[in-house]
Design a protein around this motif. Structure first.
Motif, PDB file in Angstrom:
ATOM      1  N   PRO A 287       0.815  -1.223   0.000  1.00 39.59           N
ATOM      2  CA  PRO A 287       0.000   0.000   0.000  1.00 39.59           C
ATOM      3  C   PRO A 287       0.848   1.273   0.000  1.00 39.59           C
ATOM      4  CG  PRO A 287      -0.893  -1.583   1.556  1.00 39.59           C
ATOM      5  CD  PRO A 287       0.431  -2.143   1.088  1.00 39.59           C
ATOM      6  N   LYS A 288       0.305   2.289  -0.654  1.00 37.99           N
ATOM      7  CA  LYS A 288       0.956   3.594  -0.720  1.00 37.99           C
ATOM      8  C   LYS A 288       0.077   4.615  -0.010  1.00 37.99           C
ATOM      9  CE  LYS A 288       2.998   6.886  -3.992  1.00 37.99           C
ATOM     10  NZ  LYS A 288       3.264   7.170  -5.425  1.00 37.99           N
ATOM     11  N   LEU A 289       0.627   5.252   0.995  1.00 35.50           N
ATOM     12  CA  LEU A 289      -0.098   6.286   1.730  1.00 35.50           C
ATOM     13  C   LEU A 289       0.410   7.653   1.303  1.00 35.50           C
ATOM     14  CD1 LEU A 289      -0.126   4.674   5.292  1.00 35.50           C
ATOM     15  CD2 LEU A 289      -2.052   4.872   3.703  1.00 35.50           C
ATOM     16  N   PRO A 290      -0.469   8.644   1.227  1.00 37.15           N
ATOM     17  CA  PRO A 290      -0.032   9.975   0.790  1.00 37.15           C
ATOM     18  C   PRO A 290       0.846  10.639   1.842  1.00 37.15           C
ATOM     19  CG  PRO A 290      -2.314  10.050   1.533  1.00 37.15           C
ATOM     20  CD  PRO A 290      -1.915   8.595   1.515  1.00 37.15           C
ATOM     21  N   ASP A 291       1.797  11.404   1.372  1.00 35.41           N
ATOM     22  CA  ASP A 291       2.708  12.115   2.266  1.00 35.41           C
ATOM     23  C   ASP A 291       2.054  13.451   2.635  1.00 35.41           C
ATOM     24  OD1 ASP A 291       4.845  12.993   3.723  1.00 35.41           O
ATOM     25  OD2 ASP A 291       6.108  13.455   1.989  1.00 35.41           O
ATOM     26  N   LEU A 292       1.252  13.422   3.692  1.00 35.95           N
ATOM     27  CA  LEU A 292       0.490  14.597   4.102  1.00 35.95           C
ATOM     28  C   LEU A 292       0.895  15.019   5.512  1.00 35.95           C
ATOM     29  CD1 LEU A 292      -3.070  13.526   2.909  1.00 35.95           C
ATOM     30  CD2 LEU A 292      -1.659  15.339   1.911  1.00 35.95           C
ATOM     31  N   PRO A 293       0.983  16.306   5.762  1.00 34.44           N
ATOM     32  CA  PRO A 293       1.276  16.764   7.126  1.00 34.44           C
ATOM     33  C   PRO A 293       0.221  16.256   8.112  1.00 34.44           C
ATOM     34  CG  PRO A 293       1.437  18.579   5.554  1.00 34.44           C
ATOM     35  CD  PRO A 293       0.844  17.426   4.813  1.00 34.44           C
ATOM     36  N   GLY A 294       0.679  15.729   9.221  1.00 28.83           N
ATOM     37  CA  GLY A 294      -0.234  15.299  10.271  1.00 28.83           C
ATOM     38  C   GLY A 294      -0.985  14.017   9.983  1.00 28.83           C
ATOM     39  N   ARG A 295      -0.527  13.256   8.993  1.00 28.19           N
ATOM     40  CA  ARG A 295      -1.299  12.068   8.603  1.00 28.19           C
ATOM     41  C   ARG A 295      -1.522  11.111   9.773  1.00 28.19           C
ATOM     42  NH1 ARG A 295       1.911   8.521   4.904  1.00 28.19           N
ATOM     43  NH2 ARG A 295       2.361   7.440   6.863  1.00 28.19           N
ATOM     44  N   ASP A 296      -0.555  10.982  10.638  1.00 26.25           N
ATOM     45  CA  ASP A 296      -0.665  10.040  11.753  1.00 26.25           C
ATOM     46  C   ASP A 296      -1.297  10.654  13.000  1.00 26.25           C
ATOM     47  OD1 ASP A 296       0.551   8.095  10.180  1.00 26.25           O
ATOM     48  OD2 ASP A 296       2.570   8.682  10.833  1.00 26.25           O
ATOM     49  N   SER A 297      -1.742  11.911  12.890  1.00 26.52           N
ATOM     50  CA  SER A 297      -2.302  12.573  14.069  1.00 26.52           C
ATOM     51  C   SER A 297      -3.800  12.343  14.221  1.00 26.52           C
ATOM     52  CB  SER A 297      -2.028  14.083  14.002  1.00 26.52           C
ATOM     53  OG  SER A 297      -2.809  14.687  12.967  1.00 26.52           O
ATOM     54  N   PHE A 298      -4.436  11.754  13.220  1.00 26.70           N
ATOM     55  CA  PHE A 298      -5.891  11.607  13.241  1.00 26.70           C
ATOM     56  C   PHE A 298      -6.322  10.772  14.450  1.00 26.70           C
ATOM     57  CE2 PHE A 298      -9.743   9.293  11.536  1.00 26.70           C
ATOM     58  CZ  PHE A 298     -10.608  10.372  11.671  1.00 26.70           C
ATOM     59  N   ALA A 299      -7.336  11.253  15.171  1.00 28.81           N
ATOM     60  CA  ALA A 299      -7.771  10.594  16.404  1.00 28.81           C
ATOM     61  C   ALA A 299      -8.725   9.432  16.158  1.00 28.81           C
ATOM     62  CB  ALA A 299      -8.439  11.616  17.329  1.00 28.81           C
ATOM     63  N   GLY A 300      -9.313   9.371  14.962  1.00 29.57           N
ATOM     64  CA  GLY A 300     -10.246   8.292  14.664  1.00 29.57           C
ATOM     65  C   GLY A 300      -9.552   7.099  14.033  1.00 29.57           C
ATOM     66  N   LEU A 301     -10.332   6.281  13.351  1.00 25.48           N
ATOM     67  CA  LEU A 301      -9.797   5.104  12.669  1.00 25.48           C
ATOM     68  C   LEU A 301      -9.363   5.482  11.259  1.00 25.48           C
ATOM     69  CD1 LEU A 301      -9.321   2.030  12.340  1.00 25.48           C
ATOM     70  CD2 LEU A 301     -11.731   1.839  11.639  1.00 25.48           C
ATOM     71  N   ALA A 302      -8.116   5.189  10.915  1.00 26.66           N
ATOM     72  CA  ALA A 302      -7.603   5.424   9.570  1.00 26.66           C
ATOM     73  C   ALA A 302      -7.009   4.126   9.050  1.00 26.66           C
ATOM     74  CB  ALA A 302      -6.550   6.525   9.561  1.00 26.66           C
ATOM     75  N   MET A 303      -7.323   3.774   7.805  1.00 27.75           N
ATOM     76  CA  MET A 303      -6.807   2.521   7.236  1.00 27.75           C
ATOM     77  C   MET A 303      -6.751   2.621   5.719  1.00 27.75           C
ATOM     78  SD  MET A 303     -10.170   0.161   7.950  1.00 27.75           S
ATOM     79  CE  MET A 303     -11.824   0.839   7.685  1.00 27.75           C
ATOM     80  N   HIS A 304      -5.779   1.940   5.157  1.00 26.14           N
ATOM     81  CA  HIS A 304      -5.701   1.809   3.699  1.00 26.14           C
ATOM     82  C   HIS A 304      -6.732   0.790   3.260  1.00 26.14           C
ATOM     83  CE1 HIS A 304      -4.049   0.820  -0.287  1.00 26.14           C
ATOM     84  NE2 HIS A 304      -3.471   2.006  -0.240  1.00 26.14           N
ATOM     85  N   SER A 305      -7.242   0.952   2.056  1.00 26.88           N
ATOM     86  CA  SER A 305      -8.281   0.041   1.560  1.00 26.88           C
ATOM     87  C   SER A 305      -7.800  -1.404   1.520  1.00 26.88           C
ATOM     88  CB  SER A 305      -8.741   0.479   0.162  1.00 26.88           C
ATOM     89  OG  SER A 305      -7.647   0.512  -0.743  1.00 26.88           O
ATOM     90  N   ALA A 306      -6.485  -1.610   1.328  1.00 21.34           N
ATOM     91  CA  ALA A 306      -5.935  -2.965   1.293  1.00 21.34           C
ATOM     92  C   ALA A 306      -5.549  -3.474   2.671  1.00 21.34           C
ATOM     93  CB  ALA A 306      -4.723  -3.021   0.365  1.00 21.34           C
ATOM     94  N   GLN A 307      -5.811  -2.681   3.691  1.00 23.73           N
ATOM     95  CA  GLN A 307      -5.534  -3.092   5.071  1.00 23.73           C
ATOM     96  C   GLN A 307      -6.785  -2.873   5.916  1.00 23.73           C
ATOM     97  OE1 GLN A 307      -2.106  -0.519   5.623  1.00 23.73           O
ATOM     98  NE2 GLN A 307      -0.670  -2.202   5.231  1.00 23.73           N
TER      99      GLN A 307
END
Length: 653
Positions: A287-307
């Motif tokens: 999987p490829k995740l976008p290089d975005l500021p604060g991507r890992d700061s999200f307090a909810g559930l975040a997942m790639h479609s293949a994960q």
């Protein structure tokens, strides 16, 4: 003899047979009747298919003609049922050629006939098995262990063929189950976009499909069932990851380092010995995740479609889907009705073409016909194969003299643009703002074109769904902030952002002859002869390797069967040569092929300057993942390896 469709004794009553016939492709039914009756008049009368087009299985026959053929077929089947149920002799080659032309509503060029006969397997013989020469004795085969990386579609196929040849093999799979992409991609709505009666191994047709374009659970079940049938499962080391592999000049063997998947760099490692190494990791598996500021700061559930996190419930949630490619195209219509609000972030709109049957269920008549009517299943596969084979390739070739290059690459390409745009406009209605967002700003067919039965735009027109075309500025604990500064408050983010398509075999470290590191040799420009072999890396073979992704039609399974036959031809030569044999593609053969490949790609739509964002391209805008070749050509080139392309050497102690 290959396993095929087994014709059973017909015992159904007239009414049941009549109901089953309503589910069938009438042109295919007519060909089956030639086999059933021995009478070629079924294809020589006035009722004939009017054309051939992808996913059109009735040949554009009007309903009254379909009804006529079904009534005539019912009478013939009843007569056969009430008789001794003995089939006449099979049609001769000349009649088979005539049957092909009938089904495709046109001439079948001579160069395609051997390929199509091989696909049809009307005699039940699997001609894609590679015979080994006499000098490749059982003892020599037993001393040629092969390690295959990946238990997806191509890795399982390699295992099947190696097992049939009596060559020992081990498949190393990082997941707990087989299936590859059909194990990893479990997001809502995940399904195939090639008709299932074609999207299966040619020697392992299946009549269990409940939908014409099956969803993920059925696809994984098919591959696992096939692997079980051929004894491949016992050769798979699950939950094991290949860390790297190193070529040893003195023994002409690969040392393959593996460790438990997920155990990290400090996990216990083991080294496997391999006379040949086969990469079957695919192109779309990391999987490829976008290089975005604060991507890992999200307090909810975040997942790639293949994960996808199993058990995720989106009911009543504020959800974002980032991306509008193939995965998003399936996720959004599936979950839209469940969410409180769904926000779709689009960087680039997808072109889509009508397929009203995309979600259709398979009626009971189809498996009945496959099991009871001679060769119905084989001809139905042919019907799906032909229009998806090379028919659409010309619409993707750039006409340098076309007067409107800003909107299309040729007259036929412009016609496709008009049809696709009209399809979207019909669904959007009076919403001019939405239409402007969903009609792409690049030439038609320039990226992966998606199949649409109306569900995508139906979802986007819902009042609780918003399509956002402003860029994402950052991710914050509360959600996503777009380029206008607007905060989209969210509970769940689904990254439908694709894969590391240009990073083949990553993150494994593959070290070849003279210490060459494959990742360094390739960089952002991976290349291989026919997508299979690489200079400096003897006895290494790639399946679904560089330059083999088809964006013009067909089936990746067909291409995999071509590549595995080529692989087995190389293995047969190595085994016959005896211990310590090394087979390496020459630099000249490799370079000449890839020069032709790049020259051909430059003439195709994927290279058009209007395409600014595409996973088909690397960071420099060059294309190394796609094949521009006609399938008939690739099939011919891979039937057996050309000895002139290789150097066969012996181990140097």
């Amino acid at each position: 003899m290959a396993r095929g469709y087994v014709v059973r004794i017909i015992t159904d009553d007239d009414a049941t047979i009549a109901r089953h016939l309503e589910d069938l492709s009438v042109p295919t039914l007519a060909l089956s009747m030639v086999h059933l009756t021995g009478d070629p008049s079924w294809i020589r009368g006035p009722i004939r298919p009017l054309g051939s087009y992808i996913n059109e299985v009735q040949g554009f026959l009007p309903p009254e003609d379909q009804a006529t053929v079904r009534a005539q077929a019912l009478a013939a089947i009843v007569e056969f049922r009430d008789g001794p149920q003995v089939l006449p002799p099979p049609p001769d080659p000349e009649l088979v050629r005539e049957m092909m032309a009938f089904l495709v509503a046109g001439d079948v060029p001579d160069e395609y006939v051997p390929l199509l006969l091989e696909e049809l397997e009307l005699d039940g013989v699997d001609r894609r098995q590679v015979p080994f020469p006499p000098e490749a004795t059982a003892e020599a085969r037993a001393d040629f262990p092969v390690v295959v990386v990946g238990a997806g579609m191509s890795g399982l196929l390699a295992g099947i063929r190696l097992g049939q040849a009596g060559v020992p093999y081990t498949i190393v799979e990082k997941n707990p189950r087989a299936g590859g992409t059909w194990h990893e991609n479990r997001y809502p709505g995940c399904r195939v976009d090639v008709g299932n009666h074609f999207y299966c191994y040619s020697f392992e047709p299946d009549d269990h499909w409940t939908e014409f374009f099956a969803r993920q659970p059925e696809l994984q079940a098919y591959f696992e069932r096939t692997a079980e049938r051929h004894g491949v499962i016992d050769h798979i080391r699950f939950d094991t990851e290949v860390v790297g592999a190193r070529w040893d000049e003195a023994s002409a063997r690969w040392s393959v380092t593996v460790r438990a998947a997920g155990s990290g760099p400090d996990g216990a490692e083991e080294v496997l010995d391999a006379a040949a190494l086969v990469s079957a990791v695919g192109q779309l598996n990391r999987p490829k995740l976008p290089d975005l500021p604060g991507r890992d700061s999200f307090a909810g559930l975040a997942m790639h479609s293949a994960q996808w996190v199993d058990g995720t419930d989106l009911t009543g949630k504020r959800v974002a889907v980032v991306g509008t490619g193939a995965s998003a195209f399936q996720i959004v219509p599936t979950v839209a009705a469940d969410t409180e609000h769904l926000t779709v972030f689009q960087r680039s709109a997808p072109w889509m073409f009508p397929n009203p049957h995309y979600h259709d269920a398979v009626g009971p008549g189809v498996p009945w016909a496959i099991r009871n009517l001679p060769s119905y299943g084989r001809w139905y596969r042919f019907l799906l194969f032909w229009p998806a084979c090379d028919g659409g390739l010309e619409a993707m070739r750039i006409d340098p003299d076309y007067p409107h290059p800003e909107r299309a690459i040729s007259e036929v390409n412009d016609a496709a643009r008009e049809v696709f745009t009209a399809w979207m406009a019909e669904q959007v209605g009076d919403d001019a703002e939405l239409l402007a967002k969903v009609v792409p700003d690049y030439v038609c067919l320039g990226k992966r074109t998606l199949q649409d039965n109306g569900s995508w735009l139906a979802a986007l027109t819902r009042p609780d769904v918003e399509l956002v075309t402003d860029a994402i500025a950052e991710v914050v604990p509360e959600g996503i902030v777009d380029a206008t500064g607007r905060l989209h408050e969210l509970d769940v983010i689904i990254w439908a952002t694709g894969f590391q398509a240009n990073r083949y075999l990553w993150p494994m470290e593959i070290v070849g002859r003279d210490g060459r590191v494959l990742a360094e040799q390739w960089g952002e420009e991976p290349t291989a002869l026919l997508g299979v072999t690489v200079p400096g890396f003897p006895n290494l073979f790639c399946l679904y390797g560089p330059g083999t992704n088809s964006a013009s039609g067909g089936s990746i399974i067909f291409l995999a069967e071509c590549q595995v036959r080529y692989l087995m031809g190389c293995v047969a030569r190595l085994v016959a040569a005896g211990p310590g044999a090394a087979l390496e593609v020459t630099q000249d053969a490799h370079d000449a092929y890839n020069e032709r490949l790049q020259a051909e790609l430059a003439t195709m739509v994927w290279s058009h300057p209007s395409i600014r964002h595409s996973w088909f391209r690397n960071d420099a805008g060059k294309i190394f993942v796609l094949t521009p070749w006609r399938m008939v050509d690739y099939w011919a080139w891979t039937r057996e390896p050309d000895p002139a392309h290789y150097e066969l050497s012996r181990a140097v102690p």
